[in-house]
Motif scaffolding. Structure first.
Motif, short mmCIF file in Angstrom:
data_model
loop_
_atom_site.label_atom_id
_atom_site.label_comp_id
_atom_site.label_asym_id
_atom_site.label_seq_id
_atom_site.Cartn_x
_atom_site.Cartn_y
_atom_site.Cartn_z
N GLY A 129 0.82 -1.22 0.00
CA GLY A 129 0.00 0.00 0.00
C GLY A 129 0.84 1.26 0.00
N ILE A 130 1.86 1.29 0.83
CA ILE A 130 2.75 2.46 0.89
C ILE A 130 3.47 2.63 -0.44
CG2 ILE A 130 4.85 3.38 1.97
CD1 ILE A 130 3.85 1.99 4.59
N LEU A 137 -0.21 4.73 -7.68
CA LEU A 137 -1.28 3.75 -7.93
C LEU A 137 -2.29 3.82 -6.78
CD1 LEU A 137 0.98 0.77 -9.09
CD2 LEU A 137 -0.28 2.39 -10.54
N MET A 138 -3.13 4.85 -6.80
CA MET A 138 -3.99 5.14 -5.66
C MET A 138 -5.03 4.06 -5.38
SD MET A 138 -2.59 7.63 -4.45
CE MET A 138 -1.26 8.62 -5.05
N GLU A 139 -5.65 3.50 -6.41
CA GLU A 139 -6.65 2.45 -6.17
C GLU A 139 -6.00 1.21 -5.56
OE1 GLU A 139 -9.93 2.63 -6.43
OE2 GLU A 139 -9.92 4.67 -7.24
N LYS A 140 -4.82 0.86 -6.05
CA LYS A 140 -4.09 -0.27 -5.47
C LYS A 140 -3.68 0.05 -4.04
CE LYS A 140 -3.13 -3.63 -8.43
NZ LYS A 140 -3.37 -5.03 -8.11
N ALA A 141 -3.23 1.28 -3.82
CA ALA A 141 -2.84 1.69 -2.46
C ALA A 141 -4.02 1.53 -1.52
CB ALA A 141 -2.35 3.14 -2.46
N TYR A 142 -5.19 1.96 -1.97
CA TYR A 142 -6.40 1.84 -1.15
C TYR A 142 -6.68 0.38 -0.82
CZ TYR A 142 -11.27 1.64 0.22
OH TYR A 142 -12.43 1.36 0.90
N SER A 143 -6.67 -0.47 -1.83
CA SER A 143 -7.02 -1.87 -1.57
C SER A 143 -6.02 -2.56 -0.65
CB SER A 143 -7.19 -2.61 -2.91
OG SER A 143 -6.17 -3.46 -3.20
N TYR A 144 -4.74 -2.26 -0.80
CA TYR A 144 -3.73 -2.86 0.08
C TYR A 144 -3.81 -2.28 1.49
CZ TYR A 144 -1.45 -5.40 -3.70
OH TYR A 144 -1.16 -6.27 -4.72
N MET A 145 -4.02 -0.98 1.59
CA MET A 145 -4.12 -0.38 2.93
C MET A 145 -5.36 -0.87 3.67
SD MET A 145 -2.69 3.46 2.36
CE MET A 145 -1.02 3.75 1.79
N LEU A 146 -6.45 -1.07 2.94
CA LEU A 146 -7.66 -1.62 3.54
C LEU A 146 -7.38 -3.03 4.07
CD1 LEU A 146 -10.68 -1.77 4.22
CD2 LEU A 146 -11.08 -2.42 1.83
N LYS A 166 -8.31 6.67 1.81
CA LYS A 166 -9.76 6.65 1.57
C LYS A 166 -10.27 8.07 1.34
CE LYS A 166 -14.03 4.86 3.62
NZ LYS A 166 -14.89 5.90 4.15
N ASN A 167 -9.89 9.00 2.21
CA ASN A 167 -10.31 10.40 2.07
C ASN A 167 -9.75 11.01 0.80
OD1 ASN A 167 -11.79 10.33 4.44
ND2 ASN A 167 -10.07 11.02 5.69
N LEU A 168 -8.53 10.70 0.47
CA LEU A 168 -7.90 11.21 -0.74
C LEU A 168 -8.69 10.77 -1.98
CD1 LEU A 168 -5.27 12.79 -1.57
CD2 LEU A 168 -4.24 10.55 -1.91
N SER A 172 -10.94 13.07 -4.55
CA SER A 172 -10.64 13.01 -5.99
C SER A 172 -11.90 12.68 -6.78
CB SER A 172 -9.56 11.96 -6.25
OG SER A 172 -9.33 11.81 -7.62
N ALA A 173 -12.70 11.74 -6.28
CA ALA A 173 -13.94 11.37 -6.95
C ALA A 173 -14.95 12.53 -6.95
CB ALA A 173 -14.55 10.13 -6.28
N ALA A 174 -15.00 13.25 -5.84
CA ALA A 174 -15.94 14.38 -5.72
C ALA A 174 -15.56 15.53 -6.66
CB ALA A 174 -15.99 14.88 -4.28
N SER A 175 -14.29 15.70 -6.92
CA SER A 175 -13.84 16.80 -7.78
C SER A 175 -13.97 16.47 -9.26
CB SER A 175 -12.40 17.21 -7.44
OG SER A 175 -11.52 16.20 -7.82
N ASN A 176 -14.18 15.20 -9.59
CA ASN A 176 -14.31 14.80 -11.00
C ASN A 176 -15.71 14.85 -11.42
OD1 ASN A 176 -11.61 14.37 -11.33
ND2 ASN A 176 -11.72 12.21 -10.85
#
Length: 176
Positions: A129-130, A137-146, A166-168, A172-176
């Motif tokens: 994740g780190i 690779l933010m989606e991968k980071a999220y899945s590994y950190m979860l 998760k907040n990041l 990002s999703a809200a701004s798109n």
């Protein structure tokens, strides 16, 4: 002195005591012994040589020995995770990501005593994740950190990392 098993244990004891050069010398001797045939023990000896070289401030030789350990027992997570920890220490996140991805392909522990808990707990997911975060690779980071957080929910650092990513992603999703 000619027992490969006793030479192996002697080298391990030197490592535990922080006698790095004695560890290296003893385990290299062990690896050259004709009865030193158990690949998982040989892999462990190579990992300890690598750790010793790192403690002697020689990360290049540590890397060489981690590659040898992986080649000796590619079915074990331990050399991948220990090598990933070394790469993390030196900020090589691409290599950390690669090594943890390879480690996580291994689904079963070996049947020997040289398995290490950190290869099978939250550690591989934490490192992945780190690394994924640091290489973008933010989606991968999220899945590994979860996953790391799910395995060790009481770990405050893992919790902070998980909620940070998760907040990041939510922002990002809200701004798109």
């Amino acid at each position: 002195p000619e027992s490969d098993r006793m030479r192996y244990y002697l080298g391990r004891e030197y490592m535990y005591k922080g006698e790095w050069q004695m560890c290296i010398d003893t385990l290299k001797y062990y690896l050259d012994m004709p009865n030193s045939l158990r690949s998982e023990e040989r892999c462990a000896a190579m990992r300890w040589i690598a750790r010793s070289y790192d403690n002697l401030n020689n990360p290049d030789l540590a890397c060489v020995w981690y590659f040898k350990a992986i080649a000796e027992a590619p079915h074990m997570r331990e050399p991948y995770i220990e090598f990933a920890q070394l790469c993390y220490k030196y900020g090589d996140y691409s290599m950390v990501y690669f090594l943890t991805e390879e480690a996580l392909k291994i689904k079963e522990k070996s049947k020997t005593f040289v398995n290490m808990g950190y290869a099978w707990d939250h550690t591989p997911y934490d490192l992945a994740g780190i690394a994924a975060y640091n290489i973008g690779l933010m989606e991968k980071a999220y899945s590994y950190m979860l996953k790391a957080y799910e395995i060790a929910p009481g770990d405050e650092r893992l919790e902070k990392n998980y909620f940070f990513i998760k907040n990041l992603l939510e922002k990002s999703a809200a701004s798109n």
